[in-house]
Structure formats: C-alpha cells, structure tokens
Design a protein around this motif. Structure first.
Motif, PDB file in Angstrom:
ATOM      1  N   LEU A 184      -8.039  -0.239 -10.340  1.00 51.73           N
ATOM      2  CA  LEU A 184      -7.220  -0.385  -9.260  1.00 51.73           C
ATOM      3  C   LEU A 184      -6.964  -1.503  -8.565  1.00 51.73           C
ATOM      4  N   LEU A 185      -7.682  -2.469  -8.430  1.00 50.23           N
ATOM      5  CA  LEU A 185      -7.494  -3.749  -7.873  1.00 50.23           C
ATOM      6  C   LEU A 185      -6.494  -4.589  -8.866  1.00 50.23           C
ATOM      7  N   SER A 186      -6.825  -4.420 -10.117  1.00 52.93           N
ATOM      8  CA  SER A 186      -6.179  -5.242 -10.913  1.00 52.93           C
ATOM      9  C   SER A 186      -4.821  -4.524 -11.487  1.00 52.93           C
ATOM     10  N   SER A 187      -4.368  -3.601 -11.159  1.00 59.48           N
ATOM     11  CA  SER A 187      -3.394  -2.808 -11.714  1.00 59.48           C
ATOM     12  C   SER A 187      -1.968  -3.598 -11.632  1.00 59.48           C
ATOM     13  N   SER A 188      -1.300  -3.511 -12.727  1.00 60.47           N
ATOM     14  CA  SER A 188       0.106  -4.171 -12.305  1.00 60.47           C
ATOM     15  C   SER A 188       1.007  -3.346 -11.541  1.00 60.47           C
ATOM     16  N   ASP A 189       0.813  -2.138 -11.339  1.00 54.39           N
ATOM     17  CA  ASP A 189       1.598  -1.479 -10.769  1.00 54.39           C
ATOM     18  C   ASP A 189       1.718  -1.767  -9.394  1.00 54.39           C
ATOM     19  N   PRO A 190       2.828  -1.870  -8.609  1.00 51.19           N
ATOM     20  CA  PRO A 190       3.050  -2.293  -7.081  1.00 51.19           C
ATOM     21  C   PRO A 190       2.253  -1.502  -6.178  1.00 51.19           C
ATOM     22  N   ASP A 191       2.012  -0.141  -6.323  1.00 46.80           N
ATOM     23  CA  ASP A 191       1.336   0.626  -5.494  1.00 46.80           C
ATOM     24  C   ASP A 191       0.426   1.477  -6.136  1.00 46.80           C
ATOM     25  N   PRO A 192      -0.900   1.224  -6.864  1.00 47.67           N
ATOM     26  CA  PRO A 192      -1.626   2.180  -7.602  1.00 47.67           C
ATOM     27  C   PRO A 192      -2.632   3.037  -6.561  1.00 47.67           C
ATOM     28  N   ARG A 193      -3.011   3.878  -7.146  1.00 43.75           N
ATOM     29  CA  ARG A 193      -3.884   4.729  -6.423  1.00 43.75           C
ATOM     30  C   ARG A 193      -5.184   5.283  -7.116  1.00 43.75           C
ATOM     31  N   LEU A 194      -6.203   5.494  -6.728  1.00 48.87           N
ATOM     32  CA  LEU A 194      -7.265   5.971  -7.484  1.00 48.87           C
ATOM     33  C   LEU A 194      -7.288   7.515  -6.947  1.00 48.87           C
ATOM     34  N   VAL A 195      -6.985   8.350  -7.742  1.00 49.79           N
ATOM     35  CA  VAL A 195      -7.363  10.113  -7.596  1.00 49.79           C
ATOM     36  C   VAL A 195      -8.242  10.468  -8.378  1.00 49.79           C
ATOM     37  N   ILE A 196      -8.489  11.707  -7.850  1.00 49.76           N
ATOM     38  CA  ILE A 196      -9.235  12.600  -8.696  1.00 49.76           C
ATOM     39  C   ILE A 196      -8.584  13.802  -8.947  1.00 49.76           C
ATOM     40  N   LEU A 197      -8.415  14.031 -10.522  1.00 43.91           N
ATOM     41  CA  LEU A 197      -7.870  15.212 -10.799  1.00 43.91           C
ATOM     42  C   LEU A 197      -8.676  15.897 -11.972  1.00 43.91           C
TER      43      LEU A 197
ATOM     44  N   ARG B 102       2.603  16.575 -12.933  1.00 44.05           N
ATOM     45  CA  ARG B 102       1.378  16.356 -13.739  1.00 44.05           C
ATOM     46  C   ARG B 102       0.296  15.905 -12.959  1.00 44.05           C
ATOM     47  N   TYR B 103       0.300  15.587 -11.674  1.00 44.80           N
ATOM     48  CA  TYR B 103      -0.836  15.304 -10.955  1.00 44.80           C
ATOM     49  C   TYR B 103      -1.016  16.186  -9.895  1.00 44.80           C
ATOM     50  N   ARG B 104      -0.403  17.530  -9.784  1.00 39.28           N
ATOM     51  CA  ARG B 104      -0.256  18.360  -8.889  1.00 39.28           C
ATOM     52  C   ARG B 104      -1.854  18.934  -8.599  1.00 39.28           C
ATOM     53  N   GLY B 105      -2.294  18.798  -7.406  1.00 34.83           N
ATOM     54  CA  GLY B 105      -3.596  19.155  -7.193  1.00 34.83           C
ATOM     55  C   GLY B 105      -4.597  18.102  -6.992  1.00 34.83           C
ATOM     56  N   ALA B 106      -4.067  16.539  -7.540  1.00 38.46           N
ATOM     57  CA  ALA B 106      -4.963  15.707  -7.487  1.00 38.46           C
ATOM     58  C   ALA B 106      -5.298  15.191  -6.007  1.00 38.46           C
ATOM     59  N   VAL B 107      -6.452  14.757  -5.783  1.00 37.30           N
ATOM     60  CA  VAL B 107      -7.186  14.198  -4.405  1.00 37.30           C
ATOM     61  C   VAL B 107      -6.880  12.600  -4.477  1.00 37.30           C
ATOM     62  N   GLU B 108      -6.171  12.191  -3.428  1.00 40.57           N
ATOM     63  CA  GLU B 108      -6.329  10.689  -3.582  1.00 40.57           C
ATOM     64  C   GLU B 108      -7.400  10.065  -2.776  1.00 40.57           C
ATOM     65  N   VAL B 109      -7.841   9.381  -3.198  1.00 40.15           N
ATOM     66  CA  VAL B 109      -9.316   8.827  -2.949  1.00 40.15           C
ATOM     67  C   VAL B 109      -8.981   7.342  -2.120  1.00 40.15           C
ATOM     68  N   VAL B 110      -8.322   6.530  -2.646  1.00 44.67           N
ATOM     69  CA  VAL B 110      -7.859   5.024  -1.952  1.00 44.67           C
ATOM     70  C   VAL B 110      -6.737   4.364  -2.602  1.00 44.67           C
ATOM     71  N   SER B 111      -5.900   3.894  -1.878  1.00 38.90           N
ATOM     72  CA  SER B 111      -4.922   3.127  -2.505  1.00 38.90           C
ATOM     73  C   SER B 111      -5.352   1.607  -2.411  1.00 38.90           C
ATOM     74  N   ARG B 112      -4.832   0.817  -3.388  1.00 40.96           N
ATOM     75  CA  ARG B 112      -5.284  -0.605  -3.758  1.00 40.96           C
ATOM     76  C   ARG B 112      -5.077  -1.347  -2.380  1.00 40.96           C
ATOM     77  N   ASP B 113      -4.035  -1.127  -1.462  1.00 42.37           N
ATOM     78  CA  ASP B 113      -3.744  -1.657  -0.323  1.00 42.37           C
ATOM     79  C   ASP B 113      -4.896  -1.423   0.730  1.00 42.37           C
ATOM     80  N   ASP B 114      -5.162  -0.256   0.879  1.00 44.29           N
ATOM     81  CA  ASP B 114      -6.159   0.216   1.522  1.00 44.29           C
ATOM     82  C   ASP B 114      -7.614  -0.406   1.299  1.00 44.29           C
ATOM     83  N   LEU B 115      -7.857  -0.518   0.168  1.00 44.62           N
ATOM     84  CA  LEU B 115      -9.196  -1.025  -0.620  1.00 44.62           C
ATOM     85  C   LEU B 115      -9.038  -2.672  -0.466  1.00 44.62           C
ATOM     86  N   ALA B 116      -8.102  -3.140  -0.654  1.00 45.52           N
ATOM     87  CA  ALA B 116      -7.966  -4.694  -0.386  1.00 45.52           C
ATOM     88  C   ALA B 116      -8.228  -4.934   1.120  1.00 45.52           C
ATOM     89  N   ALA B 117      -7.657  -4.265   1.893  1.00 43.16           N
ATOM     90  CA  ALA B 117      -7.849  -4.597   3.362  1.00 43.16           C
ATOM     91  C   ALA B 117      -9.296  -4.487   3.877  1.00 43.16           C
TER      92      ALA B 117
END
Length: 87
Positions: free
Chosen positions: A15-28, A44-59
């Motif tokens: 999550l922290l090293s992702s090259s994506d500009p706005d990655p999320r850790l989800v549970i699917l 494809r990710y319908r029903g996934a639960v977002e755990v944390v975004s990289r921005d929130d984690l980095a903060a």
C-alpha cells in the motif's frame, strides 16, 4: 504462516509503495488486496470493505520510512479492526 485472509506487513508495504496515486487496502471475499480508488468503485470490487487509504495510513505514520517492526505492528492493528468488523 498467516492465512490468505490475514493483513500482513507485506500488504501494508505494498500500500505504501504503490505507484498508483490513490491506493486503498480493501478486503474482498475475506482477502486483503491493494487496489486503486478507481478500481475499488468498480463492479469487480463490489462488496469490498475499505480498510485504509495510503494517505490516511501515511498521516498516521508520520515522516520517515517505517521499520519492518512498525509495518508488522500496523498490520496487526489493521487485522484486529477487520476482525472486529467480522471481515
């Protein structure tokens, strides 16, 4: 060895090293995955639960690179939160 449904330090690192500009850790379907915010909203990710975004984690982590021990502790805390939600 952790099960495939366990959030690990590797998931946090990914999550922290992702090259994506706005990655999320989800549970699917019980499995943690790092996906882009755009992917998280797709069918494809319908029903996934977002755990944390990289921005929130980095903060929460603050400046500097976290140690392996920090990543393991954080993964454990995230797994606890998910377990309490029934994920």
């Amino acid at each position: 060895m952790p099960s495939t449904s366990t959030i690990t330090a590797q998931h946090v690192r990914e999550l922290l090293s992702s090259s994506d500009p706005d990655p999320r850790l989800v549970i699917l379907e019980g499995s943690p995955r790092v996906v882009s915010a755009a992917e998280a909203g797709a069918d494809r990710y319908r029903g996934a639960v977002e755990v944390v975004s990289r921005d929130d984690l980095a903060a929460r982590l603050g400046p500097g690179a976290p140690s392996d021990r920090d990543l393991e502790a954080l993964a454990s805390r995230l797994q606890t939160v998910v377990s309490e939600l029934g994920g």
